[in-house]
Write a protein that holds these residues in place. Structure first.
Motif, short mmCIF file in Angstrom:
data_model
loop_
_atom_site.label_atom_id
_atom_site.label_comp_id
_atom_site.label_asym_id
_atom_site.label_seq_id
_atom_site.Cartn_x
_atom_site.Cartn_y
_atom_site.Cartn_z
N VAL A 102 8.97 54.31 -24.00
CA VAL A 102 10.08 54.37 -23.06
C VAL A 102 10.00 55.64 -22.20
CG1 VAL A 102 12.61 54.53 -22.89
CG2 VAL A 102 11.58 52.95 -24.51
N LEU A 103 9.35 56.67 -22.69
CA LEU A 103 9.24 57.92 -21.94
C LEU A 103 8.48 57.74 -20.62
CD1 LEU A 103 8.55 60.55 -24.75
CD2 LEU A 103 10.65 60.24 -23.42
N VAL A 104 7.62 56.73 -20.56
CA VAL A 104 6.91 56.46 -19.30
C VAL A 104 7.92 56.13 -18.20
CG1 VAL A 104 5.29 54.90 -18.15
CG2 VAL A 104 4.83 55.71 -20.48
N ASP A 105 8.90 55.32 -18.54
CA ASP A 105 9.93 54.96 -17.56
C ASP A 105 10.78 56.16 -17.20
OD1 ASP A 105 11.34 53.35 -15.86
OD2 ASP A 105 12.55 52.38 -17.40
N ALA A 106 11.08 57.01 -18.19
CA ALA A 106 11.88 58.21 -17.91
C ALA A 106 11.18 59.09 -16.88
CB ALA A 106 12.10 58.99 -19.21
N ALA A 107 9.87 59.28 -17.05
CA ALA A 107 9.12 60.10 -16.10
C ALA A 107 9.09 59.45 -14.71
CB ALA A 107 7.69 60.30 -16.61
N SER A 108 9.01 58.13 -14.66
CA SER A 108 8.96 57.45 -13.36
C SER A 108 10.26 57.63 -12.59
CB SER A 108 8.66 55.96 -13.56
OG SER A 108 9.78 55.25 -14.06
N TYR A 109 11.39 57.64 -13.27
CA TYR A 109 12.67 57.84 -12.58
C TYR A 109 12.78 59.27 -12.04
CZ TYR A 109 14.65 53.37 -14.00
OH TYR A 109 14.90 52.03 -14.14
N LEU A 110 12.29 60.24 -12.78
CA LEU A 110 12.35 61.62 -12.31
C LEU A 110 11.49 61.81 -11.06
CD1 LEU A 110 12.19 63.51 -15.73
CD2 LEU A 110 14.21 62.89 -14.39
N LEU A 111 10.31 61.18 -11.04
CA LEU A 111 9.46 61.26 -9.86
C LEU A 111 10.08 60.51 -8.68
CD1 LEU A 111 6.85 62.09 -8.49
CD2 LEU A 111 5.73 60.11 -9.53
N SER A 112 10.70 59.37 -8.95
CA SER A 112 11.38 58.61 -7.91
C SER A 112 12.49 59.44 -7.27
CB SER A 112 11.95 57.32 -8.49
OG SER A 112 12.71 56.62 -7.53
N ALA A 113 13.23 60.17 -8.08
CA ALA A 113 14.31 61.02 -7.55
C ALA A 113 13.76 62.07 -6.59
CB ALA A 113 15.06 61.68 -8.70
N ALA A 114 12.64 62.68 -6.97
CA ALA A 114 12.05 63.71 -6.11
C ALA A 114 11.57 63.12 -4.78
CB ALA A 114 10.88 64.37 -6.85
N LEU A 115 10.95 61.96 -4.82
CA LEU A 115 10.46 61.33 -3.59
C LEU A 115 11.62 60.93 -2.68
CD1 LEU A 115 7.63 59.11 -5.09
CD2 LEU A 115 7.31 60.96 -3.44
N THR A 116 12.66 60.35 -3.26
CA THR A 116 13.80 59.91 -2.46
C THR A 116 14.52 61.09 -1.82
OG1 THR A 116 14.10 58.02 -3.95
CG2 THR A 116 15.94 58.57 -2.50
N ALA A 117 14.60 62.20 -2.55
CA ALA A 117 15.26 63.39 -2.01
C ALA A 117 14.52 63.95 -0.80
CB ALA A 117 15.38 64.45 -3.10
N SER A 118 13.22 63.67 -0.70
CA SER A 118 12.42 64.24 0.39
C SER A 118 12.47 63.41 1.67
CB SER A 118 10.96 64.37 -0.06
OG SER A 118 10.36 63.08 -0.24
N ILE A 119 13.14 62.24 1.64
CA ILE A 119 13.20 61.37 2.82
C ILE A 119 14.13 61.99 3.87
CG2 ILE A 119 13.91 59.10 3.68
CD1 ILE A 119 13.21 57.97 0.92
N ARG A 120 13.67 61.99 5.12
CA ARG A 120 14.52 62.44 6.22
C ARG A 120 15.15 61.23 6.87
NH1 ARG A 120 10.97 67.12 9.35
NH2 ARG A 120 10.80 68.58 7.57
N VAL A 121 16.44 61.09 6.74
CA VAL A 121 17.15 59.94 7.29
C VAL A 121 18.54 60.40 7.74
CG1 VAL A 121 18.00 59.26 5.00
CG2 VAL A 121 17.95 57.57 6.85
N THR A 122 18.98 59.87 8.85
CA THR A 122 20.32 60.16 9.34
C THR A 122 21.26 59.07 8.86
OG1 THR A 122 19.43 61.25 11.31
CG2 THR A 122 21.74 60.54 11.38
N GLU A 123 22.21 59.45 8.05
CA GLU A 123 23.17 58.48 7.53
C GLU A 123 24.55 58.82 8.06
OE1 GLU A 123 22.70 56.48 3.57
OE2 GLU A 123 21.97 58.48 3.05
#
Length: 422
Positions: free
Chosen positions: A178-199
């Motif tokens: 299950v730790l594989v999925d835990a690591a994938s969510y943490l990486l996903s959070a970092a990638l999403t935070a780096s998106i430049r978008v006007t909301e």
């Protein structure tokens, strides 16, 4: 004039969508590893039954039933990017608790259900924000292509995730996998935070009123001439699908006495089918229209499950024929879902105003997940009581009836160039 869909839109050239696509791909891979790990954890590590698998699955989706409509309205009031980041971080940290509890000797089916309720609450917010975030990253004409790209990466994750998950479970044990999925969510959070978008957050013309906003979302979904029959049909589809997938795990592990790696291989075949379906989804959807594509997909699902039901018991010398038949059935089921999802999702997003995106998405998803809360335990209980194959036969009949109902509704005429509301 309606906006013509972009059949060849290369949405991955958009840096914002490319990062979002990468984040979804990474977390999707981990999710399929965990899907196998949790089911094996219940059946083999915790000595659970098919009913226990169903109860754990129901716990995962219970927050959608209790909080779904409210969350949809709240998400429509807020920027979606921060919600995606926070919920990914929360899910990653929460999954770390499973191996910790197992190591401390405190893991049981009720405890796992409690963890899944908390996980499902975070997933609920993330789902509402995810489906509403895509229309802010790409133009309306690229929604079909964007959803097809997301489906393609999900299919690749589904192809490799279960097989690798089965191998990791056998090597490390289900809790650690299950730790594989835990690591994938943490990486996903970092990638999403780096998106430049006007909301832009909508400014209400009157004071916020939660109940009124919830009712507006319900009215949009259940009074729309085309969306309503599809929404009602998907509710029934999820009852059948959740019952079938719940029974399938115990059918393979206990009924056919196959191993976790063999289970992972059969589930990976669904990913191959999903990839093929998603690659064809844009072309088929534009040529046939949304309605005909979705109805055809719904008719393919019972074909795949019929093949699974016909799988022979493993012989004394080799289980290869059994695994091959199961893989063939899962391949067809994955093909059906790959064809359907990008088309139905792109159409829903295209015909819904931005101010209602969160509520439209989460209204449909919440009721669908309520059907899982009913269907998963029901399938498990019936599987334990009357056998796995009879439950699968009942699900097959249900799929056929639902496809026939959708074919008789206005949804059969839905196309991607339908007019969006002003």
């Amino acid at each position: 004039m309606p906006t013509a869909p972009a059949p060849a839109a290369e949405v991955l050239r958009d840096p914002g969508f490319a990062r979002f696509w990468t984040a979804e791909t990474v977390s999707g891979f981990g999710t399929y590893v965990t899907t196998v790990a949790l089911q094996v954890l219940v059946v083999l590590t915790l000595d659970g039954s098919a009913a226990d698998v169903g109860f754990v699955s129901a716990a995962r989706w219970l927050p959608y039933v209790v909080l779904g409509l409210v969350v949809g309205a709240l998400v429509d009031r807020r920027r979606r990017q921060p919600l995606l980041v926070v919920t990914d971080l929360g899910r990653g940290l929460l999954l770390c608790a499973i191996p910790l509890l197992a190591w401390l000797g405190g893991l049981s089916v009720p405890v796992l259900m409690a963890v899944m309720v908390a996980f499902g609450t975070l997933a609920l917010v993330n789902d509402a924000a995810t489906q509403s975030f895509v229309p802010r990253l790409v133009p309306r004409a690229s929604l079909l292509a964007a959803n097809a790209r997301l489906d393609q990466s999900d299919a690749v994750a589904q192809t490799s995730g279960p097989a690798i998950g089965g191998a990791l479970v056998g090597l490390l044990g289900a809790p650690v996998a299950v730790l594989v999925d835990a690591a994938s969510y943490l990486l996903s959070a970092a990638l999403t935070a780096s998106i430049r978008v006007t909301e832009t957050v909508r400014v209400p013309t009157e004071p916020p009123h939660l109940l009124r906003e919830v009712r507006a979302g319900l009215r949009w979904v259940y009074r729309h001439r085309v969306l309503t029959p599809f929404a009602l049909g998907t509710h029934g589809w999820f009852v059948c699908h959740s019952a079938l997938t719940t029974v399938y795990v115990t059918y393979v592990l206990l009924g056919l006495d196959l191993g976790t790696f063999q289970l992972g291989l059969t589930l990976a075949a669904a990913g191959v089918g999903g990839l093929v379906g998603s690659l064809a989804a844009t072309r088929v959807g534009l040529r046939w229209g949304v309605g005909r594509t979705v109805i055809t997909s719904w008719l393919l699902s019972p074909v795949g499950w019929a093949v699974i039901v016909l799988a022979p018991d493993p012989g004394p010398g080799s289980a290869v024929p059994t695994v091959a038949v199961l893989m063939a059935g899962q391949l067809v089921c994955g093909l059906a879902m790959g064809l359907e999802n990008a088309n139905s999702m792109g159409y829903r997003q295209a015909v819904t105003p931005d101010a209602l995106q969160g509520r439209m998405n989460i209204t449909m998803r919440s009721i669908n997940r309520a059907m899982v809360v009913v269907g998963a335990p029901l399938g498990g209980l019936l599987g334990d009581a009357v056998g796995y194959r009879p439950v699968m036969l009942g699900g097959i009949v249900g799929f056929v009836l639902l496809a026939a109902g959708l074919a008789l509704s206005p949804y059969r005429h839905a196309r991607h160039d339908d007019e969006a509301p002003a």
